[in-house]
Design a protein around this motif. Structure first.
Motif, PDB file in Angstrom:
ATOM      1  N   ALA A  90      38.804 -22.907   4.923  1.00 37.59           N
ATOM      2  CA  ALA A  90      38.487 -22.571   3.526  1.00 37.59           C
ATOM      3  C   ALA A  90      37.403 -23.482   2.957  1.00 37.59           C
ATOM      4  N   GLU A  91      37.387 -24.734   3.372  1.00 36.93           N
ATOM      5  CA  GLU A  91      36.367 -25.675   2.875  1.00 36.93           C
ATOM      6  C   GLU A  91      34.969 -25.258   3.337  1.00 36.93           C
ATOM      7  N   VAL A 119      29.615 -22.998   1.979  1.00 34.63           N
ATOM      8  CA  VAL A 119      28.584 -21.971   2.149  1.00 34.63           C
ATOM      9  C   VAL A 119      28.264 -21.324   0.805  1.00 34.63           C
ATOM     10  N   LYS A 120      29.285 -20.882   0.096  1.00 38.42           N
ATOM     11  CA  LYS A 120      29.069 -20.200  -1.183  1.00 38.42           C
ATOM     12  C   LYS A 120      28.428 -21.135  -2.207  1.00 38.42           C
ATOM     13  N   ASP A 169      35.029 -13.263   0.916  1.00 34.11           N
ATOM     14  CA  ASP A 169      35.553 -14.487   1.521  1.00 34.11           C
ATOM     15  C   ASP A 169      36.649 -14.115   2.503  1.00 34.11           C
ATOM     16  N   ILE A 170      36.428 -14.377   3.820  1.00 40.15           N
ATOM     17  CA  ILE A 170      37.355 -13.885   4.844  1.00 40.15           C
ATOM     18  C   ILE A 170      37.729 -14.993   5.824  1.00 40.15           C
ATOM     19  N   LEU A 211      28.854 -16.115   9.681  1.00 41.93           N
ATOM     20  CA  LEU A 211      30.029 -16.312  10.528  1.00 41.93           C
ATOM     21  C   LEU A 211      30.044 -17.731  11.082  1.00 41.93           C
ATOM     22  N   ASP A 212      31.170 -18.400  10.931  1.00 47.17           N
ATOM     23  CA  ASP A 212      31.328 -19.775  11.399  1.00 47.17           C
ATOM     24  C   ASP A 212      31.671 -19.789  12.884  1.00 47.17           C
ATOM     25  N   GLY A 213      30.767 -20.329  13.678  1.00 45.55           N
ATOM     26  CA  GLY A 213      30.987 -20.423  15.114  1.00 45.55           C
ATOM     27  C   GLY A 213      32.127 -21.350  15.484  1.00 45.55           C
ATOM     28  N   GLU A 214      32.541 -22.202  14.563  1.00 47.20           N
ATOM     29  CA  GLU A 214      33.610 -23.157  14.818  1.00 47.20           C
ATOM     30  C   GLU A 214      34.981 -22.625  14.400  1.00 47.20           C
ATOM     31  N   SER A 215      35.063 -21.382  13.955  1.00 49.73           N
ATOM     32  CA  SER A 215      36.340 -20.802  13.534  1.00 49.73           C
ATOM     33  C   SER A 215      37.298 -20.664  14.709  1.00 49.73           C
TER      34      SER A 215
END
Length: 148
Positions: free
Chosen positions: A23-24, A29-30, A48-49, A69-73
């Motif tokens: 979430a952080e 990003v936003k 927000d997903i 898209l966060d590659g670290e997700s």
């Protein structure tokens, strides 16, 4: 055409999907991009997903102008998700991936993402990349710029 005329003819709001299991990261990003990074493009509404399945639902529905898209997700990384979206959705909106380090750029290329920004996020670089992608992926109809 003036900026004011171009602004009047664009959609009132652009939809930018932000995916991260953190979430952080989504908040950073936003905050970095803001709701109006470019006066001509108009305002941004964020989707927000936190899960890959919901990303796919929104992308399949055609509700998104840009996906970040966060590659670290985890458990589903943004790089693999980007590759899946590019392989399965035609036309797929532009994708920007957040990578763990600059040396991971080759993974972003493999994923077919149009842009990559490395952690830690630089707000200026991220904002510029978002604006560039949104501008590049607009079409001109009768001399009027519109989002695809």
């Amino acid at each position: 055409m003036s900026d004011a005329t171009a602004r009047e003819n664009l959609p009132a709001r652009l939809r930018v999907l932000v995916y991260s299991s953190n979430a952080e990261t989504r908040t950073r990003v936003k905050s970095a991009v803001g709701t109006r990074p470019d006066p001509v493009l108009g305002e941004i509404d964020y989707v927000d997903i936190a899960t890959a399945a919901v990303v796919i639902e929104h992308m399949d529905a055609g509700e998104v102008d840009l996906a970040i898209l966060d590659g670290e997700s985890s458990p589903v990384g943004g790089l693999g998700l980007a590759k899946q979206l590019k392989d399965e959705i035609d036309p797929c909106p532009p994708v920007l991936v957040l990578i763990g380090r600059p040396d991971d750029r080759w993974l972003a290329d493999w994923s077919r993402a149009e842009a990559a920004i490395a952690h830690p996020l630089d707000p200026m670089r991220l904002g510029r990349a978002v604006v560039d992608l949104l501008r590049q992926h607009s079409v001109h109809v009768d001399g009027v710029s519109q989002q695809r």
